[in-house]
Design a protein around this motif. Structure first.
Motif, PDB file in Angstrom:
ATOM      1  N   LYS A 104       0.877  -1.166   0.000  1.00  0.00           N
ATOM      2  CA  LYS A 104       0.000   0.000   0.000  1.00  0.00           C
ATOM      3  C   LYS A 104       0.916   1.219   0.000  1.00  0.00           C
ATOM      4  O   LYS A 104       1.711   1.398   0.928  1.00  0.00           O
ATOM      5  N   THR A 105       0.825   2.049  -1.034  1.00  0.00           N
ATOM      6  CA  THR A 105       1.752   3.158  -1.175  1.00  0.00           C
ATOM      7  C   THR A 105       1.072   4.489  -0.849  1.00  0.00           C
ATOM      8  O   THR A 105      -0.004   4.797  -1.351  1.00  0.00           O
ATOM      9  N   ILE A 106       1.733   5.285  -0.007  1.00  0.00           N
ATOM     10  CA  ILE A 106       1.229   6.589   0.419  1.00  0.00           C
ATOM     11  C   ILE A 106       2.290   7.633   0.087  1.00  0.00           C
ATOM     12  O   ILE A 106       3.427   7.533   0.546  1.00  0.00           O
ATOM     13  N   GLY A 107       1.918   8.627  -0.715  1.00  0.00           N
ATOM     14  CA  GLY A 107       2.845   9.697  -1.085  1.00  0.00           C
ATOM     15  C   GLY A 107       2.355  11.026  -0.530  1.00  0.00           C
ATOM     16  O   GLY A 107       1.191  11.393  -0.736  1.00  0.00           O
ATOM     17  N   ILE A 108       3.229  11.759   0.172  1.00  0.00           N
ATOM     18  CA  ILE A 108       2.844  13.024   0.805  1.00  0.00           C
ATOM     19  C   ILE A 108       3.647  14.164   0.194  1.00  0.00           C
ATOM     20  O   ILE A 108       4.882  14.136   0.209  1.00  0.00           O
ATOM     21  N   THR A 109       2.951  15.168  -0.347  1.00  0.00           N
ATOM     22  CA  THR A 109       3.623  16.326  -0.925  1.00  0.00           C
ATOM     23  C   THR A 109       3.092  17.598  -0.263  1.00  0.00           C
ATOM     24  O   THR A 109       2.008  17.622   0.307  1.00  0.00           O
ATOM     25  N   GLY A 110       3.864  18.673  -0.362  1.00  0.00           N
ATOM     26  CA  GLY A 110       3.508  19.943   0.259  1.00  0.00           C
ATOM     27  C   GLY A 110       4.776  20.669   0.670  1.00  0.00           C
ATOM     28  O   GLY A 110       5.863  20.079   0.697  1.00  0.00           O
ATOM     29  N   THR A 111       4.661  21.935   0.988  1.00  0.00           N
ATOM     30  CA  THR A 111       5.846  22.712   1.371  1.00  0.00           C
ATOM     31  C   THR A 111       6.336  22.314   2.752  1.00  0.00           C
ATOM     32  O   THR A 111       7.530  22.126   2.969  1.00  0.00           O
ATOM     33  N   VAL A 175       5.134   4.715   3.401  1.00  0.00           N
ATOM     34  CA  VAL A 175       4.748   6.119   3.383  1.00  0.00           C
ATOM     35  C   VAL A 175       5.989   6.919   3.016  1.00  0.00           C
ATOM     36  O   VAL A 175       7.071   6.691   3.558  1.00  0.00           O
ATOM     37  N   MET A 176       5.849   7.847   2.049  1.00  0.00           N
ATOM     38  CA  MET A 176       7.033   8.551   1.571  1.00  0.00           C
ATOM     39  C   MET A 176       6.750  10.022   1.297  1.00  0.00           C
ATOM     40  O   MET A 176       5.631  10.408   0.966  1.00  0.00           O
ATOM     41  N   GLU A 177       7.783  10.818   1.471  1.00  0.00           N
ATOM     42  CA  GLU A 177       7.723  12.224   1.106  1.00  0.00           C
ATOM     43  C   GLU A 177       7.940  12.331  -0.403  1.00  0.00           C
ATOM     44  O   GLU A 177       8.838  11.676  -0.951  1.00  0.00           O
ATOM     45  N   VAL A 178       7.143  13.165  -1.044  1.00  0.00           N
ATOM     46  CA  VAL A 178       7.264  13.353  -2.487  1.00  0.00           C
ATOM     47  C   VAL A 178       7.503  14.840  -2.745  1.00  0.00           C
ATOM     48  O   VAL A 178       6.606  15.663  -2.574  1.00  0.00           O
ATOM     49  N   ALA A 192       1.372   3.819  -9.624  1.00  0.00           N
ATOM     50  CA  ALA A 192       0.314   4.672  -9.072  1.00  0.00           C
ATOM     51  C   ALA A 192       0.295   4.527  -7.556  1.00  0.00           C
ATOM     52  O   ALA A 192       0.370   3.408  -7.030  1.00  0.00           O
ATOM     53  N   PHE A 193       0.222   5.654  -6.845  1.00  0.00           N
ATOM     54  CA  PHE A 193       0.084   5.618  -5.392  1.00  0.00           C
ATOM     55  C   PHE A 193      -1.346   5.200  -5.034  1.00  0.00           C
ATOM     56  O   PHE A 193      -2.303   5.593  -5.698  1.00  0.00           O
ATOM     57  N   GLN A 227      -1.659  10.585 -10.475  1.00  0.00           N
ATOM     58  CA  GLN A 227      -1.133   9.218 -10.403  1.00  0.00           C
ATOM     59  C   GLN A 227      -1.383   8.596  -9.031  1.00  0.00           C
ATOM     60  O   GLN A 227      -0.558   7.859  -8.494  1.00  0.00           O
ATOM     61  N   CYS A 228      -2.554   8.910  -8.450  1.00  0.00           N
ATOM     62  CA  CYS A 228      -2.952   8.231  -7.222  1.00  0.00           C
ATOM     63  C   CYS A 228      -4.435   7.901  -7.302  1.00  0.00           C
ATOM     64  O   CYS A 228      -5.181   8.521  -8.078  1.00  0.00           O
ATOM     65  N   ARG A 229      -4.857   6.927  -6.534  1.00  0.00           N
ATOM     66  CA  ARG A 229      -6.255   6.495  -6.573  1.00  0.00           C
ATOM     67  C   ARG A 229      -7.131   7.369  -5.668  1.00  0.00           C
ATOM     68  O   ARG A 229      -8.245   7.725  -6.030  1.00  0.00           O
TER      69      ARG A 229
END
Length: 490
Positions: A104-111, A175-178, A192-193, A227-229
């Motif tokens: 299960k892939t979790i991508g987190i983006t933001g400043t 879980v990863m920082e993007v 795809a995340f 590219q995420c569900r």
């Protein structure tokens, strides 16, 4: 493995050779080429890898992936693609047999907030028995293995390698920082995340070698949601619509505003015996009270983000509450227990924006005094020094100017630049170049109710001087100072 297998999800042109060519390794660093390798030519900012083709062919490369017309000896397979970074990402996924499909892939983006939120998510999921890997600014964690990070998001080949190793280690999720750079440079392409997350957006990473302007920065962040569900978004952000542009995912929101799917209500600041934190009520998709021992409104957002994510894993409310109560992230508003008389913390704030956000947050706790210790790195823009000096002088009751990573500059010259900014406001200050002595000064002169922030180093455990990284961990410095002055624990 035949090269055709690696190219199965790519558009390409076979220029020379055969798709049945057997390859041994997939490589994008010419120094790692061996007999039978396929070499992907990345056009970098410093060197163009197409220039290394004669060298890699001499080493025995069986195939090269190119964006340009090249000349190679007979027998070498040449595949031309429109974007070799995208090609590397897709080929890496195939090379490692699509490990993201087994996690299960979790991508987190933001400043801001990416690092803290990833650790919160990992803590909650693991408390529920969901084995979770982590990739981020500080480190990559695969089971008991901790690998220090060079970038927030590594190159696509490394991402897929880490995913593969996580699968082998029995991980259930990652879980990863993007970063925006990662999205722009296709480091997380090729899969795809399951869940993509947007924390917030402020002007950052804009410059000659990053993003040309804020619009470009925002656009690159938005790419994650193509590219995420499922997309989980900070619904309070003024930039939400810009981030949503072009999205292809299901949308859920979190924040303070009543329109959000998951909301924080009745927020209280917690200040008890040298510890700082927040309490609030979660409403909307879930309904419970939560307490987090990390201060500030951004701690509410970070923890609410983690709750929104973990809700999709079916984690119980009790597990969420327990994990958030105990969570701590190295170098991110990390409170170091010394005494109940005052609060001592370590934070990575190393530019004016992050320092201002941190100090403004801490002032809400009405400390006896707010003491800010920091330095600035050498061989970096002088403007950062002026700006940080002014911010600290304006917001802190006492600024302690010291050394950070002087690199190839004279530490005193850096301090003098910081003082230019300090003098633009009217805060009290002292200069103590030696960082251990500066920390000791803060501790020895602390007053009841003070909040003391050691800013800039955060998770780093070194000081870089003239090209050499010397071990220096502020936690160890604090322990040494207490050992030398036992009465400081009273």
């Amino acid at each position: 493995m035949q090269i055709a297998k690696l190219l199965e999800n790519l558009e390409y042109e076979l220029v020379a050779g055969s798709l049945n060519t057997e390859i041994t390794t997939l490589v994008y660093d010419s120094r790692k080429v061996e007999k039978g390798s396929v070499f992907v030519c990345i056009s970098g900012t410093v060197r163009d890898a197409h220039d290394f083709i004669p060298d890699v062919v001499e080493k025995g490369a069986a195939a090269v992936i190119v964006e340009k017309d090249v000349t190679v000896p007979d027998g070498v397979t040449v595949v031309k693609v429109a974007d070799s970074r995208l090609a590397l990402a897709c080929m890496s996924a195939a090379y490692f047999d699509y490990p993201s499909k087994k996690l299960k892939t979790i991508g987190i983006t933001g400043t801001k907030g990416k690092t803290t939120t990833t650790y919160m998510v990992k803590s909650i999921l693991e408390s529920a028995g969901i084995k979770t890997g982590l990739i981020g600014t500080i480190e990559t964690i695969i089971g008991d293995e901790h690998i220090p990070s060079a970038n927030t998001t590594p190159e696509s080949y490394v991402v897929q390698d880490y995913f593969h190793r996580m699968v082998e280690a029995g991980m259930d999720a990652v879980v990863m920082e993007v970063s925006s750079q990662a999205l722009m440079l296709h480091r997380v392409s090729g899969f795809a995340f399951d869940i993509g997350v947007f924390t917030n957006l402020e002007p950052d990473h804009i410059g000659e070698n990053e993003h040309k302007d804020f619009a470009d920065y925002m656009h690159c962040k938005s790419l994650l949601f193509r590219q995420c569900r499922l997309g989980i978004f900070n619904g309070d952000s003024e930039h939400l619509q810009g981030i949503l542009e072009g999205h292809t995912c299901e949308v859920q929101t979190f924040g303070y505003q009543k329109e959000n799917d998951l909301r924080a209500e009745h927020v209280e600041l917690k200040k008890e015996h040298g510890a700082l934190g927040v309490r609030y009520h979660v409403s909307g998709l879930m309904n419970f009270d939560v307490e987090v021992n990390v201060p500030g409104s951004f701690s509410v957002y970070n923890s609410l983000t983690a709750i929104a994510i973990c809700n999709h894993f079916g984690v119980s409310v009790d597990k969420i509450k327990e994990a958030l109560f105990h969570v701590s992230v190295k170098g991110r508003i990390e409170i170091v227990p010394v005494t109940r008389r005052y609060t001592l913390m370590i934070d990575y704030a190393h530019n004016a924006m992050s320092l201002e956000s941190l100090l403004t947050t801490l002032k809400e706790y009405e400390p006896g005094r707010l003491v800010c210790l920091f330095g600035c790195g050498g061989n970096r823009a002088k403007s950062r020094r002026y700006e940080m000096g002014e911010v600290s002088s304006k917001l802190a009751d006492l600024t302690v100017v010291t050394s950070d990573n002087p690199r190839n500059e004279d530490p005193m010259a850096i301090i003098e630049d910081i003082l230019v900014g300090v003098h633009k406001a009217d805060g009290k200050y002292v200069t103590i170049p030696d960082r251990k002595e500066a920390i000791a000064y803060c501790m020895k002169n602390a007053q009841d109710g003070d909040i003391i922030v050691l800013a800039g180093k955060g998770h780093e455990d070194y000081q870089e001087i003239k090209g050499v990284k010397h071990h220096m961990d502020e936690r160890e410095l604090i322990a040494d100072i207490i050992k030398e002055n036992p009465d400081l624990k009273l």
